[in-house]
Design a protein around this motif. Structure first.
Motif, mmCIF file in Angstrom:
data_model
loop_
_atom_site.group_PDB
_atom_site.id
_atom_site.type_symbol
_atom_site.label_atom_id
_atom_site.label_comp_id
_atom_site.label_asym_id
_atom_site.label_seq_id
_atom_site.Cartn_x
_atom_site.Cartn_y
_atom_site.Cartn_z
ATOM 1 N N GLU A 311 0.828 -1.205 0.000
ATOM 2 C CA GLU A 311 0.000 0.000 0.000
ATOM 3 C C GLU A 311 0.867 1.261 0.000
ATOM 4 O OE1 GLU A 311 -3.454 0.430 0.040
ATOM 5 O OE2 GLU A 311 -3.436 -1.650 -0.606
ATOM 6 N N PRO A 312 0.310 2.411 -0.373
ATOM 7 C CA PRO A 312 1.098 3.649 -0.401
ATOM 8 C C PRO A 312 1.674 4.048 0.958
ATOM 9 C CG PRO A 312 -0.929 3.929 -1.635
ATOM 10 C CD PRO A 312 -1.044 2.616 -0.937
ATOM 11 N N ASP A 313 1.054 3.600 2.056
ATOM 12 C CA ASP A 313 1.584 3.932 3.379
ATOM 13 C C ASP A 313 2.545 2.877 3.899
ATOM 14 O OD1 ASP A 313 -0.083 1.808 3.940
ATOM 15 O OD2 ASP A 313 -1.290 2.863 5.441
ATOM 16 N N GLY A 314 2.874 1.872 3.077
ATOM 17 C CA GLY A 314 3.801 0.826 3.479
ATOM 18 C C GLY A 314 3.129 -0.438 3.968
ATOM 19 N N GLY A 315 1.811 -0.430 4.115
ATOM 20 C CA GLY A 315 1.100 -1.615 4.566
ATOM 21 C C GLY A 315 1.266 -2.774 3.599
ATOM 22 N N VAL A 316 1.403 -3.970 4.154
ATOM 23 C CA VAL A 316 1.591 -5.184 3.349
ATOM 24 C C VAL A 316 0.405 -6.115 3.587
ATOM 25 C CG1 VAL A 316 3.101 -7.133 2.829
ATOM 26 C CG2 VAL A 316 4.090 -4.963 3.582
ATOM 27 N N PHE A 317 -0.308 -6.440 2.520
ATOM 28 C CA PHE A 317 -1.446 -7.351 2.566
ATOM 29 C C PHE A 317 -1.153 -8.567 1.700
ATOM 30 C CE2 PHE A 317 -3.382 -3.427 3.879
ATOM 31 C CZ PHE A 317 -4.469 -3.779 4.672
ATOM 32 N N GLY A 331 1.695 -6.261 8.134
ATOM 33 C CA GLY A 331 2.391 -5.208 8.858
ATOM 34 C C GLY A 331 2.723 -4.074 7.913
ATOM 35 N N ASN A 332 3.841 -3.401 8.179
ATOM 36 C CA ASN A 332 4.221 -2.228 7.406
ATOM 37 C C ASN A 332 5.700 -2.309 7.048
ATOM 38 O OD1 ASN A 332 5.096 0.695 6.943
ATOM 39 N ND2 ASN A 332 2.870 0.919 7.102
ATOM 40 N N LEU A 333 6.032 -1.992 5.800
ATOM 41 C CA LEU A 333 7.412 -2.112 5.345
ATOM 42 C C LEU A 333 8.358 -1.120 6.019
ATOM 43 C CD1 LEU A 333 7.579 -2.848 1.503
ATOM 44 C CD2 LEU A 333 8.108 -4.328 3.429
ATOM 45 N N PHE A 334 7.814 -0.133 6.682
ATOM 46 C CA PHE A 334 8.678 0.772 7.425
ATOM 47 C C PHE A 334 9.061 0.179 8.775
ATOM 48 C CE2 PHE A 334 6.612 3.864 4.534
ATOM 49 C CZ PHE A 334 7.755 4.392 3.962
ATOM 50 N N GLN A 335 8.439 -0.935 9.155
ATOM 51 C CA GLN A 335 8.799 -1.629 10.393
ATOM 52 C C GLN A 335 9.267 -3.065 10.164
ATOM 53 O OE1 GLN A 335 5.353 -0.027 10.666
ATOM 54 N NE2 GLN A 335 6.586 1.784 11.130
ATOM 55 N N MET A 336 9.129 -3.586 8.952
ATOM 56 C CA MET A 336 9.467 -4.976 8.677
ATOM 57 C C MET A 336 9.986 -5.088 7.259
ATOM 58 S SD MET A 336 5.555 -6.384 8.159
ATOM 59 C CE MET A 336 6.022 -8.084 7.993
ATOM 60 N N THR A 337 10.500 -6.250 6.898
ATOM 61 C CA THR A 337 10.947 -6.497 5.535
ATOM 62 C C THR A 337 9.980 -7.462 4.857
ATOM 63 O OG1 THR A 337 12.301 -8.429 6.103
ATOM 64 C CG2 THR A 337 13.348 -6.251 6.279
ATOM 65 N N LEU A 338 10.108 -7.577 3.558
ATOM 66 C CA LEU A 338 9.252 -8.501 2.828
ATOM 67 C C LEU A 338 9.476 -9.948 3.273
ATOM 68 C CD1 LEU A 338 9.448 -7.029 -0.790
ATOM 69 C CD2 LEU A 338 7.476 -7.007 0.741
ATOM 70 N N SER A 339 10.715 -10.296 3.564
ATOM 71 C CA SER A 339 10.970 -11.663 4.006
ATOM 72 C C SER A 339 10.349 -11.940 5.369
ATOM 73 C CB SER A 339 12.474 -11.953 4.040
ATOM 74 O OG SER A 339 13.138 -11.082 4.937
ATOM 75 N N ASP A 340 10.161 -10.879 6.201
ATOM 76 C CA ASP A 340 9.463 -11.066 7.472
ATOM 77 C C ASP A 340 8.044 -11.572 7.254
ATOM 78 O OD1 ASP A 340 11.641 -10.175 8.948
ATOM 79 O OD2 ASP A 340 10.954 -8.095 8.969
ATOM 80 N N CYS A 341 7.431 -11.131 6.152
ATOM 81 C CA CYS A 341 6.064 -11.565 5.836
ATOM 82 C C CYS A 341 5.995 -13.070 5.672
ATOM 83 C CB CYS A 341 5.581 -10.895 4.550
ATOM 84 S SG CYS A 341 5.486 -9.104 4.621
#
Length: 424
Positions: A311-317, A331-341
């Motif tokens: 998402e534009p605010d960094g949210g990951v769905f 979560g949010n990419l400003f607090q986590m990485t894609l691999s964290d997902c």
């Protein structure tokens, strides 16, 4: 290991002959600073699967107000920042496990952003790409803003394009209008014809609205074939997760009517027009019944973890269809990485829930073909009402196709890998 902006410039220059030529863009001072900061940070631990797709919602702004779109701009409308673009591309391409990645550039309307936004992203892709990685760029547009400048960008860099068009004017303009209320079909068709003439071969994404249902499958097929496109996607109309309605207060078609429309379409499409136009949902079922899975997400039964929306605010769905469901937010990419997902417990829980929810459908003879359908469909009352408890609602369509192919049942019961079917 990390890099610097100077390293990236050297890499992109050295690799230019083997990749799409993207001159180094003019980065603003704050963009250069953001690049240096993010590149200096340690690269994330690997965790992504070998093949993955990212739906990049570049902006929530849109020049249309489609009656069924509940992901519409409001006072909080946002555009993706440059640091977030860098984070997304860095996290993806620096993952040692990743071999094949698709970036779906989406909105709102992605062409409301300047061409330079995408030129910077393409340059970063080339500079950060690991040896052996294959990168695909797709763009999903409403087709009203096609210009020579956009065509040059898409053609020069191998974009695959999807254009939203809900059939001929009498059905399209009933639901897809400009913010001021004017119809859009004329501009969309003009854009599609320009893309076809440029050799870009766009596909058409269509939502089965009540207006589309009314015009009938024959009128739709005739119209799409006249446009010269080679691929059509026929999507079920989803509603808001909050109240099950569209923004204008409509309820989606009952799922049984959507499936009925696909049955009507199949009867006139197969086999006469199948060689001229691929209808994604129908083509996948034909190929699966003949020889096994193609991997289309809505029939895969294993979509979670193969597609992510940024998402534009960094949210990951998960897939873009799950926007608005906090249960499908990582979560949010400003607090986590894609691999964290991938490495976290949330993904595992979603997969377990999907298995539980589709377990009752395993008694259906066609389960190995559709795997209970899209998990997002099951969240809609209009879909759950079409199920008899042992079938997701598609058995009559699959039976029609099997009969036309002269098959008594599915070829085998395979385990699938998923490829995405993002929304517009």
């Amino acid at each position: 290991m990390s890099s610097s902006l100077r390293d990236l410039i050297q890499i992109s220059t050295r690799e230019a002959p083997a990749a799409s030529t993207v001159d180094m863009p003019e980065f603003a001072a704050d963009e250069k600073a953001a690049l240096e900061e993010l590149l200096a940070a340690p690269y994330p631990e690997p965790g992504l699967p070998p093949s993955v797709a990212f739906i990049i919602r570049t902006t929530r702004l849109c020049n249309l107000r489609c009656s069924y779109c509940y992901v519409c701009p409001d006072e909080s409308a946002q555009t993706m920042s440059f640091p977030l673009v860098v984070r997304t591309i860095r996290d993806a391409l620096r993952d040692r496990r990743l071999r094949d990645v698709t970036f779906y550039w989406f909105g709102g309307e992605p062409t409301l952003l300047p061409v330079t936004f995408y030129e910077k992203a393409l340059w970063l892709q080339r500079a950060l790409r690991r040896n052996g990685q294959v990168i695909h760029n797709d763009l999903i547009t409403n087709g009203t803003r096609v210009t020579d400048e956009w065509i040059r960008l898409w053609r020069d860099h191998g974009f695959r394009l999807r254009v939203s068009l809900d059939g001929p004017p009498e059905s399209h303009d009933a639901h897809r209008k400009f913010a001021g209320g004017k119809p859009t079909s004329e501009l969309v068709v003009r854009g599609i014809r320009a893309l076809v003439a440029a050799g870009l071969g766009p596909s058409v994404d269509l939502v089965v609205t009540p207006a589309v249902r009314r015009i009938g499958a024959a009128r739709l097929l005739e119209y799409v074939l006249e446009l010269g496109v080679k691929e059509l996607r026929v999507r079920y109309m989803l509603a808001s997760p909050e109240d099950g309605l569209t923004p204008d207060g409509e309820r989606p078609l009952p799922f049984s009517e959507y499936v009925g429309y696909l049955r009507d379409l199949f009867r006139i499409w197969w086999p006469r027009a199948a060689g001229k136009l691929a209808i994604q949902e129908l083509t996948d079922l034909v190929e699966t019944l003949r020889s096994g899975p193609t991997g289309l997400c809505v029939h895969s039964g294993q979509c979670f973890g193969s597609v992510y929306t940024i998402e534009p605010d960094g949210g990951v769905f998960t897939c873009d269809d799950f926007f608005g469901y906090d249960s499908h937010r990582f979560g949010n990419l400003f607090q986590m990485t894609l691999s964290d997902c991938v490495r976290g417990s949330h993904l595992r829980q979603l997969r377990q829930r999907q298995q539980i929810e589709s377990a009752d459908y395993e008694e259906c003879r066609w389960f190995s073909v559709c795997h209970g359908g899209c998990p997002r469909w099951r969240l809609s009352p209009a879909v759950s009402g079409a199920s008899d408890g042992h079938c997701c609602g598609m058995k009559r369509l699959i039976s029609d196709i099997a009969s036309a192919l002269g098959l008594a049942g599915p070829a085998r019961r395979p385990v699938r890998q998923c490829k995405t079917q993002e929304t517009t």
